[in-house]
Design a protein around this motif. Sequence first.
Motif, PDB file in Angstrom:
ATOM      1  N   GLU A 184       0.464  -1.349  -0.080  1.00 38.03           N
ATOM      2  CA  GLU A 184       0.091  -0.248   0.062  1.00 38.03           C
ATOM      3  C   GLU A 184       0.796   1.047  -0.222  1.00 38.03           C
ATOM      4  OE1 GLU A 184      -2.246  -0.290   3.590  1.00 38.03           O
ATOM      5  OE2 GLU A 184      -4.033  -2.134   2.724  1.00 38.03           O
ATOM      6  N   MET A 185       1.983   1.413   0.818  1.00 40.07           N
ATOM      7  CA  MET A 185       2.617   2.792   0.592  1.00 40.07           C
ATOM      8  C   MET A 185       3.260   2.806  -0.472  1.00 40.07           C
ATOM      9  SD  MET A 185       5.706   2.871   3.492  1.00 40.07           S
ATOM     10  CE  MET A 185       7.045   1.493   2.319  1.00 40.07           C
ATOM     11  N   LEU A 186       3.924   1.434  -0.855  1.00 41.13           N
ATOM     12  CA  LEU A 186       4.812   1.289  -2.417  1.00 41.13           C
ATOM     13  C   LEU A 186       3.577   1.846  -3.615  1.00 41.13           C
ATOM     14  CD1 LEU A 186       6.641  -1.439  -2.027  1.00 41.13           C
ATOM     15  CD2 LEU A 186       7.440   1.026  -1.901  1.00 41.13           C
ATOM     16  N   THR A 187       2.536   2.111  -3.529  1.00 40.68           N
ATOM     17  CA  THR A 187       1.566   2.413  -4.564  1.00 40.68           C
ATOM     18  C   THR A 187       1.523   3.530  -3.820  1.00 40.68           C
ATOM     19  OG1 THR A 187       0.405  -0.287  -4.807  1.00 40.68           O
ATOM     20  CG2 THR A 187      -0.716   1.821  -5.210  1.00 40.68           C
ATOM     21  N   TYR A 188       1.082   4.072  -3.111  1.00 40.79           N
ATOM     22  CA  TYR A 188       0.928   5.167  -2.978  1.00 40.79           C
ATOM     23  C   TYR A 188       1.993   6.158  -3.363  1.00 40.79           C
ATOM     24  CZ  TYR A 188       1.572   9.977   0.034  1.00 40.79           C
ATOM     25  OH  TYR A 188       0.924  10.891   0.612  1.00 40.79           O
ATOM     26  N   LEU A 189       3.602   5.949  -2.578  1.00 41.41           N
ATOM     27  CA  LEU A 189       4.124   7.051  -3.338  1.00 41.41           C
ATOM     28  C   LEU A 189       4.569   6.753  -4.716  1.00 41.41           C
ATOM     29  CD1 LEU A 189       6.583   5.558  -0.324  1.00 41.41           C
ATOM     30  CD2 LEU A 189       5.750   7.953  -0.429  1.00 41.41           C
ATOM     31  N   ASN A 190       4.455   5.948  -5.342  1.00 37.32           N
ATOM     32  CA  ASN A 190       4.374   5.466  -7.025  1.00 37.32           C
ATOM     33  C   ASN A 190       3.554   5.713  -8.022  1.00 37.32           C
ATOM     34  OD1 ASN A 190       7.339   5.261  -6.701  1.00 37.32           O
ATOM     35  ND2 ASN A 190       6.922   2.691  -6.254  1.00 37.32           N
ATOM     36  N   ALA A 191       2.368   6.363  -7.529  1.00 36.91           N
ATOM     37  CA  ALA A 191       1.128   6.751  -8.260  1.00 36.91           C
ATOM     38  C   ALA A 191       1.094   8.172  -8.664  1.00 36.91           C
ATOM     39  CB  ALA A 191      -0.210   6.792  -7.130  1.00 36.91           C
ATOM     40  N   GLN A 192       1.029   8.272  -9.349  1.00 34.29           N
ATOM     41  CA  GLN A 192       1.268   8.990 -10.858  1.00 34.29           C
ATOM     42  C   GLN A 192       2.337   9.573 -11.290  1.00 34.29           C
ATOM     43  OE1 GLN A 192      -1.639  12.631  -8.953  1.00 34.29           O
ATOM     44  NE2 GLN A 192      -3.327  10.743  -8.990  1.00 34.29           N
ATOM     45  N   GLY A 193       2.904  10.638 -12.646  1.00 30.90           N
ATOM     46  CA  GLY A 193       3.755  10.948 -12.595  1.00 30.90           C
ATOM     47  C   GLY A 193       5.101  10.747 -12.748  1.00 30.90           C
TER      48      GLY A 193
END
Length: 213
Positions: A184-193
């Motif tokens: 969940e943390m990695l998905t959040y950090l790497n979402a968008q851009g």
Amino acid sequence: MIVGVGYGPLAYHIRRISLSLNNLELLPYPLFYDNKKLLLTTANGYIYYFKELVRLRNVVKIALWPDNISLGKAYKVVNISLLGDIAFIVPVHSLDQLEIVEELKAINFRVFTGYASDKRYRNYELREFLRESKGPLWYLGVSTKRELLEAKRHCFSGLDITGYVVGTNEIRKNPEKLNRVIKEMLTYLNAQGRQTRITEFLSVNSPVNVVTR
């Protein structure tokens, strides 16, 4: 965004689940090297730190540069050219320490400029750091969701986490729960851009240009 996990129990638990995570941007110790135990052993702990880093140089991807240690001091301890494949994070406690960042860049090291999350360990504000720092940035010692948000908002290239950001000791010791939280943390950090990838810093663009001292 690259996520390092330093020396300690959390790195051990994450290594146990790293195959299931299958994420090249997650670097548990010793891939991310920050052995503070060696640094704090004696006043000259950085000597033992560098020697251990040389021993592990074929394993380590990113390493913390010892606090307040100039390139000149490092030359006296080890053959710096042996560490040319490692990307370094230079912790900046005072903005005049940006000179160390430039010293390493001058001999073609790949370098992150390290922002200290704890106010006790810096004499500047984030806005000053962002204004004065050039090149990729690293957020040191993320332990809260606010700091995760701050690192993402200001486009840091990487960060390292403490056990606090993951949650309770029960979560850290439970592979399934830890797997879910880290994903969940990695998905959040790497979402968008556009996201920073580890290969950008580990590709050998040019050899380290070591000057004999």
